[in-house]
Motif scaffolding. Structure first.
Motif, mmCIF file in Angstrom:
data_model
loop_
_atom_site.group_PDB
_atom_site.id
_atom_site.type_symbol
_atom_site.label_atom_id
_atom_site.label_comp_id
_atom_site.label_asym_id
_atom_site.label_seq_id
_atom_site.Cartn_x
_atom_site.Cartn_y
_atom_site.Cartn_z
ATOM 1 N N ILE A 136 0.883 -1.170 0.000
ATOM 2 C CA ILE A 136 0.000 0.000 0.000
ATOM 3 C C ILE A 136 0.918 1.217 0.000
ATOM 4 N N LEU A 137 1.062 1.872 -1.150
ATOM 5 C CA LEU A 137 2.138 2.840 -1.355
ATOM 6 C C LEU A 137 1.620 4.124 -1.992
ATOM 7 N N ARG A 168 -0.802 -10.538 7.780
ATOM 8 C CA ARG A 168 0.618 -10.506 8.110
ATOM 9 C C ARG A 168 1.480 -10.104 6.912
ATOM 10 N N ARG A 169 2.625 -9.547 7.250
ATOM 11 C CA ARG A 169 3.684 -9.262 6.284
ATOM 12 C C ARG A 169 3.232 -8.358 5.140
ATOM 13 N N ASN A 170 2.412 -7.359 5.474
ATOM 14 C CA ASN A 170 2.039 -6.344 4.505
ATOM 15 C C ASN A 170 2.906 -5.105 4.687
ATOM 16 N N PHE A 171 2.972 -4.273 3.647
ATOM 17 C CA PHE A 171 3.773 -3.056 3.667
ATOM 18 C C PHE A 171 2.845 -1.869 3.463
ATOM 19 N N VAL A 172 2.730 -1.018 4.482
ATOM 20 C CA VAL A 172 1.941 0.210 4.390
ATOM 21 C C VAL A 172 2.942 1.359 4.381
ATOM 22 N N GLY A 173 3.215 1.897 3.196
ATOM 23 C CA GLY A 173 4.276 2.867 3.040
ATOM 24 C C GLY A 173 5.575 2.190 2.670
ATOM 25 N N GLY A 174 6.656 2.952 2.735
ATOM 26 C CA GLY A 174 7.948 2.406 2.342
ATOM 27 C C GLY A 174 9.078 3.259 2.872
ATOM 28 N N THR A 201 10.894 5.535 0.697
ATOM 29 C CA THR A 201 11.120 6.716 -0.141
ATOM 30 C C THR A 201 9.893 7.618 -0.083
ATOM 31 N N SER A 202 10.069 8.892 -0.438
ATOM 32 C CA SER A 202 8.962 9.848 -0.347
ATOM 33 C C SER A 202 7.800 9.472 -1.260
ATOM 34 N N SER A 203 8.073 8.867 -2.402
ATOM 35 C CA SER A 203 6.997 8.487 -3.318
ATOM 36 C C SER A 203 6.140 7.356 -2.764
ATOM 37 N N GLU A 204 6.656 6.648 -1.773
ATOM 38 C CA GLU A 204 5.908 5.539 -1.186
ATOM 39 C C GLU A 204 5.093 5.947 0.038
ATOM 40 N N SER A 205 5.205 7.199 0.453
ATOM 41 C CA SER A 205 4.500 7.675 1.644
ATOM 42 C C SER A 205 3.013 7.810 1.377
ATOM 43 N N ASN A 206 2.193 7.217 2.216
ATOM 44 C CA ASN A 206 0.761 7.457 2.184
ATOM 45 C C ASN A 206 0.439 8.696 3.019
ATOM 46 N N ILE A 207 -0.498 9.520 2.531
ATOM 47 C CA ILE A 207 -0.999 10.670 3.279
ATOM 48 C C ILE A 207 -2.336 10.242 3.869
ATOM 49 N N ILE A 208 -2.403 10.149 5.203
ATOM 50 C CA ILE A 208 -3.557 9.527 5.860
ATOM 51 C C ILE A 208 -4.113 10.501 6.885
ATOM 52 N N GLY A 209 -5.251 11.122 6.573
ATOM 53 C CA GLY A 209 -5.858 12.084 7.477
ATOM 54 C C GLY A 209 -7.363 12.091 7.333
ATOM 55 N N GLY A 210 -8.036 12.645 8.338
ATOM 56 C CA GLY A 210 -9.474 12.828 8.256
ATOM 57 C C GLY A 210 -10.302 11.591 8.517
ATOM 58 N N TYR A 219 3.830 -8.834 12.016
ATOM 59 C CA TYR A 219 4.956 -8.774 11.090
ATOM 60 C C TYR A 219 4.676 -7.835 9.913
ATOM 61 N N ASN A 220 3.857 -6.813 10.147
ATOM 62 C CA ASN A 220 3.605 -5.808 9.120
ATOM 63 C C ASN A 220 4.594 -4.664 9.267
ATOM 64 N N PHE A 221 4.893 -3.991 8.159
ATOM 65 C CA PHE A 221 5.779 -2.827 8.152
ATOM 66 C C PHE A 221 4.948 -1.598 7.836
ATOM 67 N N ILE A 222 4.956 -0.616 8.751
ATOM 68 C CA ILE A 222 4.255 0.656 8.566
ATOM 69 C C ILE A 222 5.332 1.725 8.556
ATOM 70 N N GLY A 223 5.654 2.256 7.381
ATOM 71 C CA GLY A 223 6.832 3.103 7.287
ATOM 72 C C GLY A 223 6.669 4.301 6.380
ATOM 73 N N GLY A 224 7.209 5.437 6.807
ATOM 74 C CA GLY A 224 7.334 6.598 5.945
ATOM 75 C C GLY A 224 6.053 7.331 5.631
ATOM 76 N N ASN A 225 4.988 7.100 6.387
ATOM 77 C CA ASN A 225 3.701 7.720 6.100
ATOM 78 C C ASN A 225 3.541 9.053 6.824
ATOM 79 N N TYR A 226 2.674 9.905 6.285
ATOM 80 C CA TYR A 226 2.258 11.134 6.952
ATOM 81 C C TYR A 226 0.867 10.869 7.525
ATOM 82 N N ILE A 227 0.777 10.780 8.836
ATOM 83 C CA ILE A 227 -0.456 10.343 9.489
ATOM 84 C C ILE A 227 -0.957 11.472 10.371
ATOM 85 N N GLY A 228 -1.984 12.182 9.883
ATOM 86 C CA GLY A 228 -2.545 13.313 10.591
ATOM 87 C C GLY A 228 -2.090 14.653 10.064
#
Length: 448
Positions: A154-155, A182-188, A190-199, A212-221
């Motif tokens: 999810i990128l 399990r073992r999903n990737f939410v974000g990454g 690099t900046s292009s992989e960042s999810n913007i998650i708000g509202g 075992y999920n990776f939640i990385g590099g996102n903008y949350i809020g």
């Protein structure tokens, strides 16, 4: 092919009842692969502004259909989920550049489902990238435990915000929900992989033994610039119901109405590394969460780590920097924690076995010394008040509890934490001012 609204596998649907005849686009069965669904309005009228709605999913890929691409469509106002990737074997599909739950401009909500999600992933190894997934009646993206649904990516999506990432078009539930997966990737990374998650109600929530999920590099809020808040109503990230062994790394988690990160009962062995919690993307300017920066009501979690690059910045939050309640073995190490409304680190109801803070007995320009639990790792910090903004270094208390760190603290105050062999970390010690020798010039000698 380029599908039109209402395309489906007609031969497969004959004799199977209405369930297969009400999707916008329906791809089914082994061998249904390498198809392209591009540039359609699915569930809305030709103007792109008015919802018409298919009675089922907008796009369904199921029964082992694999390797298909759904690209640059508007998929809104459908009665069930906007997009459904379902069943074991419905793998290697790609969802890219779509508007899901909004009008054709990506700014006005035309949500999918009475309680449907923008996207529901019930399969493995699919990719959801560069979409706007907003305004839906359920979660933006739900990754459910229907089948062996691991390894999804999810990128780079806008989830709960409009297409430019500057204002809210929230989903009613979580931005991203991981349920028993399990073992999903939410974000990454690099900046292009960042999810913007708000509202959304929550930014990202994980439950039901997800691990075992990776939640990385996102903008949350925050907005896409990471400078102003686009609040999620509850926590930025919530782990609950035995969600374990997840890595939360390199996210900006700020501006949410509740906690930055909330870790609930039974959600053990999770790792928070190199996140910014309560500040803007510059790592300095305040953008507080409305409660604790990190709240832990579970065991054996790690905030920070053994290496300087693991440290989180946790500042300006409206509660404590880190709150640990009831459970033990939560290590809080090498972070920058400062200017929170409450305590920097707070232990409640026996959290971390109520490990006492060290005592600093002497602060010189070249060393800091004191007492702590025998054998404990003592981390030394400088701060302007009574928390720990600048990590200075560590010492190990000897068998009698004495410790000395050799170095030159930046001050003006010095604090310390202790972490015992079981991984419990104490609150910050009482601060002590750095003592320095000063020579004032000019020095004038006079004969008397």
């Amino acid at each position: 092919f380029q599908a039109e609204d209402g395309i489906r596998d007609v031969e497969r649907s004959r004799g199977l009842g209405d369930v297969y005849k009400r999707q916008g686009v329906n791809m089914m069965d082994v061998g249904t692969s390498h198809n392209l669904v591009i540039g359609n309005y699915i569930g809305i009228d030709v103007s792109g502004l008015v919802g018409l709605g298919n009675r089922g999913w907008g796009v369904a890929i199921q029964l082992s259909a694999s390797g298909n691409v759904v690209k640059q469509n508007v998929i809104s106002s459908n009665e069930r989920d906007g997009v459904y990737f379902g069943d074991a074997g419905s793998n290697y599909n790609t969802l890219i550049g779509n508007l899901i739950g909004t009008d054709a401009g990506g700014t006005t909500p035309l949500g999918n489902g009475e309680e449907g999600n923008g996207v529901l992933l019930g399969a493995a190894l699919n990719r959801v990238e560069g979409n706007v997934i907003s305004g839906n009646a359920g979660s933006g993206i739900g990754v459910g435990n229907l089948y062996d649904n691991k390894g999804n990516f999810i990128l780079g999506n806008c989830i709960g915000v409009e297409a430019s990432g500057t204002s809210v078009v929230g989903n009613a539930w979580s931005g991203v929900y991981l349920g028993g997966t399990r073992r999903n990737f939410v974000g990454g990374t690099t900046s292009s992989e960042s999810n913007i998650i708000g509202g959304n109600r929550e930014g990202i929530s994980a439950a039901a033994n997800s691990g075992y999920n990776f939640i990385g590099g996102n903008y949350i809020g925050t907005n896409a610039e990471g400078a102003t808040g686009l609040s999620n109503q509850w926590a930025g990230i919530t782990l609950q119901d035995h969600t374990a062994h997840n890595v939360i790394q390199g996210n900006l988690i700020s501006g949410n109405e509740g906690e930055g990160v909330s870790i609930g009962e039974g959600s053990d062995f999770n790792h928070l590394r190199a996140n910014l919690v309560g500040v803007t993307v510059d790592g300095v300017s305040p953008l507080p969460n409305g409660a604790d920066g990190v709240r832990i009501e579970a065991a054996s979690n790690t905030v920070g780590g053994m290496y300087p690059e693991d440290g989180n910045t946790i500042a300006f939050n409206s509660g404590d920097g880190v709150m640990v309640r009831t459970y033990s073995r939560n290590a809080i190490r090498r972070n920058s924690i400062y200017s929170n409304t409450g305590s920097g680190i707070s232990l409640a109801d026996g959290g971390n076995n109520s490990l006492p803070a060290p005592l600093i007995t002497a602060v010189l320009s070249t060393s800091v010394s004191g007492t702590a639990c025998p054998g404990c790792i003592v981390e030394v910090f400088s701060d302007e008040e009574d928390e720990g903004r600048v990590y200075e270094g560590y010492a190990v208390a000897d068998g009698t509890g004495d410790w000395t760190w050799t170095g030159s603290p930046s001050g003006p105050y010095v604090t310390a934490t202790a972490t015992d062999e079981a991984g419990n970390t104490s609150p910050f010690s009482a601060p002590l001012m750095v003592w320095r020798k000063w020579i004032y010039l000019p020095v004038i000698l006079r004969e008397g």
